[in-house]
Scaffold this active site. Sequence first.
Site, PDB file in Angstrom:
ATOM      1  CB  CYS A 242       0.671   1.982  -0.353  1.00  0.00           C
ATOM      2  SG  CYS A 242      -0.818   2.008  -1.476  1.00  0.00           S
ATOM      3  CG  ASN A 282      -2.182   3.257  -7.401  1.00  0.00           C
ATOM      4  OD1 ASN A 282      -3.297   2.863  -7.396  1.00  0.00           O
ATOM      5  ND2 ASN A 282      -1.073   2.937  -8.258  1.00  0.00           N
ATOM      6  N   GLY A 284      -6.856   0.276  -3.943  1.00  0.00           N
ATOM      7  CA  GLY A 284      -8.311   0.111  -4.085  1.00  0.00           C
ATOM      8  C   GLY A 284      -8.880  -0.859  -2.596  1.00  0.00           C
ATOM      9  CG  HIS A 321       2.490   6.069  -2.535  1.00  0.00           C
ATOM     10  ND1 HIS A 321       3.350   5.043  -2.895  1.00  0.00           N
ATOM     11  CD2 HIS A 321       1.219   5.544  -2.861  1.00  0.00           C
ATOM     12  CE1 HIS A 321       2.945   3.985  -3.193  1.00  0.00           C
ATOM     13  NE2 HIS A 321       1.480   4.454  -3.212  1.00  0.00           N
ATOM     14  CD  GLU A 323       6.449   6.778  -2.445  1.00  0.00           C
ATOM     15  OE1 GLU A 323       6.058   6.026  -3.076  1.00  0.00           O
ATOM     16  OE2 GLU A 323       6.155   7.120  -1.302  1.00  0.00           O
TER      17      GLU A 323
END
EC number: 6.3.5.5
Length: 345
Positions: A242, A282, A284, A321, A323
């Site tokens: 990320c 997650n 932006g 992600h 995980e």
Amino acid sequence: MKKYLVMEDGTVLSGQGYGSYKEAYGELVFTTSMTGYLETLTDPSYVGQMLVFASPTIANYALEMGKMESNGVKVSALITKDAHIELKKGGYGREFDEFLKEQGIPGIDGIDTRMLVRKIRANGVLRSYVVNDPSHSLDFPDPMNDDLVSKAVPHHDPVFVKGEEGGTVLFIDLGSKNTLKELMLQNFSLIVVDKQTNLDEIEGYDAIFVSNGPGDPSHPSLSNVIKFLSHNIGVKPLFGICFGLQAISLAYGAKTYKMKFGHRGSNHAVTDGTHSYVTTHNHGYAVDGSTVKDFKVIGWDANDGTVEIIEGDDMFAVQFHPEASPGPHDTRWFFGEMKRRIGYA
């Protein structure tokens, strides 16, 4: 208790307040995750943001505190359509409302979240307040100008976690969630540091891992991390998830940009041209693929083509992600790929 959601474009919505009586400010974003609300709320990547749940019903199953992704709720506030704030089941004995009060986080319920998600998709993320009185004059500074990583991860001394056989990884924590546990399960030894650590003084590791985290990866407060990564290109294997992918890309000289409304949720499709995966996102910000020169982009978001997987000589990173937490486990192969590239598979 009535609360109000006040947006920078002048829109004001009213709803039923719950959780803390405090007021809050942040960047208004949305998640498309249908479950895993506790994991979502405790993800440090949400520091500086107010979260809209696209799913209309939230907290309709009991809190399981062992599923928290950090030491507390990280969103500034949450906006819901139908939150079961008094649900108390089984042996957990915790009401959602009570939990948010303890965490000092306000919520506002009864909002038309479908309309709000469409508004954000059309106009982009919105700087917003949750307030008790909407009549006051409000300023709308950009939360992304703040050093959000330091808010997510206070400075601490390096922490050594002994593994069994997987080599030693320098873990640069910029706001990590469940990744640390996953690397421990892979039997890596870890040296856990934050961005304020003098990274050049750390010794005795085989590879470098850069975690997820909040905010803008090109923020000036991260310049020492980017410089350190740049100096280690071709010296140590580099890995990231990320925010970590974005930081590594900047170290290689690529550019990042702010997305209109980002990717947040546990149902985003990614493809490498041969395989497709359902993944948890997650973020932006994203890497500008047109600025990539010294590494390869080998995976993309199936909807908008966002850079999702990159690799280079002794470098491998993903925007999603693997995980999960919450989300699917389609890409847990990432951790096996780490071991293989370090030489411990």
